[in-house]
Design a protein around this motif. Structure first.
Motif, PDB file in Angstrom:
ATOM      1  N   MET A 250     -59.067 -10.727 -14.044  1.00  0.00           N
ATOM      2  CA  MET A 250     -58.953 -11.690 -15.145  1.00  0.00           C
ATOM      3  C   MET A 250     -59.943 -12.843 -14.973  1.00  0.00           C
ATOM      4  SD  MET A 250     -54.822 -11.893 -15.690  1.00  0.00           S
ATOM      5  CE  MET A 250     -54.965 -13.246 -16.837  1.00  0.00           C
ATOM      6  N   ASN A 251     -60.081 -13.323 -13.744  1.00  0.00           N
ATOM      7  CA  ASN A 251     -61.021 -14.428 -13.502  1.00  0.00           C
ATOM      8  C   ASN A 251     -62.465 -13.998 -13.760  1.00  0.00           C
ATOM      9  OD1 ASN A 251     -58.860 -15.998 -12.716  1.00  0.00           O
ATOM     10  ND2 ASN A 251     -59.060 -15.469 -10.561  1.00  0.00           N
ATOM     11  N   ILE A 252     -62.790 -12.788 -13.348  1.00  0.00           N
ATOM     12  CA  ILE A 252     -64.126 -12.258 -13.650  1.00  0.00           C
ATOM     13  C   ILE A 252     -64.316 -12.136 -15.170  1.00  0.00           C
ATOM     14  CG2 ILE A 252     -65.618 -10.231 -13.417  1.00  0.00           C
ATOM     15  CD1 ILE A 252     -65.468 -11.913 -10.895  1.00  0.00           C
ATOM     16  N   GLY A 253     -63.237 -11.754 -15.866  1.00  0.00           N
ATOM     17  CA  GLY A 253     -63.304 -11.673 -17.329  1.00  0.00           C
ATOM     18  C   GLY A 253     -63.556 -13.017 -17.963  1.00  0.00           C
ATOM     19  N   TYR A 254     -62.888 -14.083 -17.433  1.00  0.00           N
ATOM     20  CA  TYR A 254     -63.138 -15.445 -17.943  1.00  0.00           C
ATOM     21  C   TYR A 254     -64.623 -15.805 -17.787  1.00  0.00           C
ATOM     22  CZ  TYR A 254     -58.200 -16.677 -18.487  1.00  0.00           C
ATOM     23  OH  TYR A 254     -56.906 -16.746 -18.903  1.00  0.00           O
TER      24      TYR A 254
END
Length: 289
Positions: free
Chosen positions: A122-126
């Motif tokens: 999710m953080n990589i997606g952000y």
């Protein structure tokens, strides 16, 4: 849903009606598009505050707290610039989303030093979405306007539902009556159980009291019998000790043969050749020993 609504049902209805009207009229009359930077900036500020408060309660590390504070300050700066400049909506949204992804990664590493796969993705997606919005020339004002209008409509519906729900509940007296009957039945059953327990305890108490009375009566009877036996027993007569009297022998009155017989009884040796005076002296010496 319960976390964003108020406890006052009338206030929830008013806010819900305003948001629903703003979503419909704002979209069709162009208000959302005209004030889009203001709406987007306000929404980003509220989301940043919510994230800061929610995450701050769970963080223990001082370095992670510092990163969270820096992220909040940058979010306020970029949201304020968006409201002030009234342009470049995609750029400022991308900046805030990118900063959020980077801060998540840093906080997770500093605070826990453990990688959770789903949270990491999710953080990589952000970070990816933020970079895409910042650097890709995308004209998505229409999509953002629709998204904001739908968001207002959804939040307004939540507030309306929270405000109308108490009225709907109050208009259903049959359900309330049934619920009250169920509660009363439960209370009656509990009272019956308590009364049964009290009755059992009373029965046990009476049995114990009767047993105690029997024990007391038996102890009284035993005491009386003991007193009777004490009175019937006669004291033993005193036995006087009789000391044997030892008769003194007058050796001078005895003859020589009698003296020799006494010496033999006492197992004296060498008395056959003694005369009477010597034998008397021998017997006296043996007696004094």
């Amino acid at each position: 849903m319960e976390k964003i609504v108020f406890k006052n049902k009338y206030l929830n209805i008013v806010i819900g009606v305003i948001l629903v009207l703003l979503a419909g009229l704002g979209y069709f009359l162009g208000w959302v598009e005209d004030f889009l930077p203001f709406f987007i900036g306000s929404i980003l500020i509220l989301l940043s505050l919510k994230r800061f408060i929610f995450t701050y309660k769970k963080i223990i590390s001082k370095n992670a707290t510092l990163i969270l504070v820096i992220e909040l300050i940058l979010d306020f700066v970029f949201a304020g610039l968006l409201i002030y400049l009234k342009d470049n909506v995609e750029l400022f949204i991308g900046l805030i989303v990118y900063i959020r992804g980077v801060s998540y990664l840093l906080i997770n590493y500093i605070a826990t030093r453990k990688i959770k796969l789903l949270q990491y993705i999710m953080n990589i997606g952000y970070v990816t979405i933020g970079a895409f919005l910042m650097f890709y020339p995308l004209d998505s004002v229409t999509a953002i306007v629709i998204t904001v209008s739908l968001l207002f409509l959804l939040v307004g519906a939540i507030f309306l539902q929270a405000g109308i729900k108490p009225f709907v509940k109050s208009k259903d007296p049959l359900k309330k009556a049934k619920e009250r009957e169920k509660v009363q039945e439960k209370l009656v059953k509990k009272q019956e159980k308590v009364e049964d327990k009290l009755d059992k305890l009373e029965v046990k108490a009476t049995k114990v009291a009767e047993e105690n009375k029997k024990i007391v009566e038996e102890s009284k009877i035993i005491q009386k019998e003991l007193e009777k036996t004490k009175g019937s027993v006669k004291p033993k007569p005193k036995v006087e000790e009789v000391t044997p009297k030892i008769q003194k022998i007058n050796y001078e009155e005895k003859s020589l043969t009698e003296l020799k017989a006494i010496a033999r009884e006492r197992n004296l040796e060498g008395v056959s050749q003694l005369n009477k005076a010597q034998l008397i002296a021998k017997l006296k010496e043996e007696k004094n020993k």
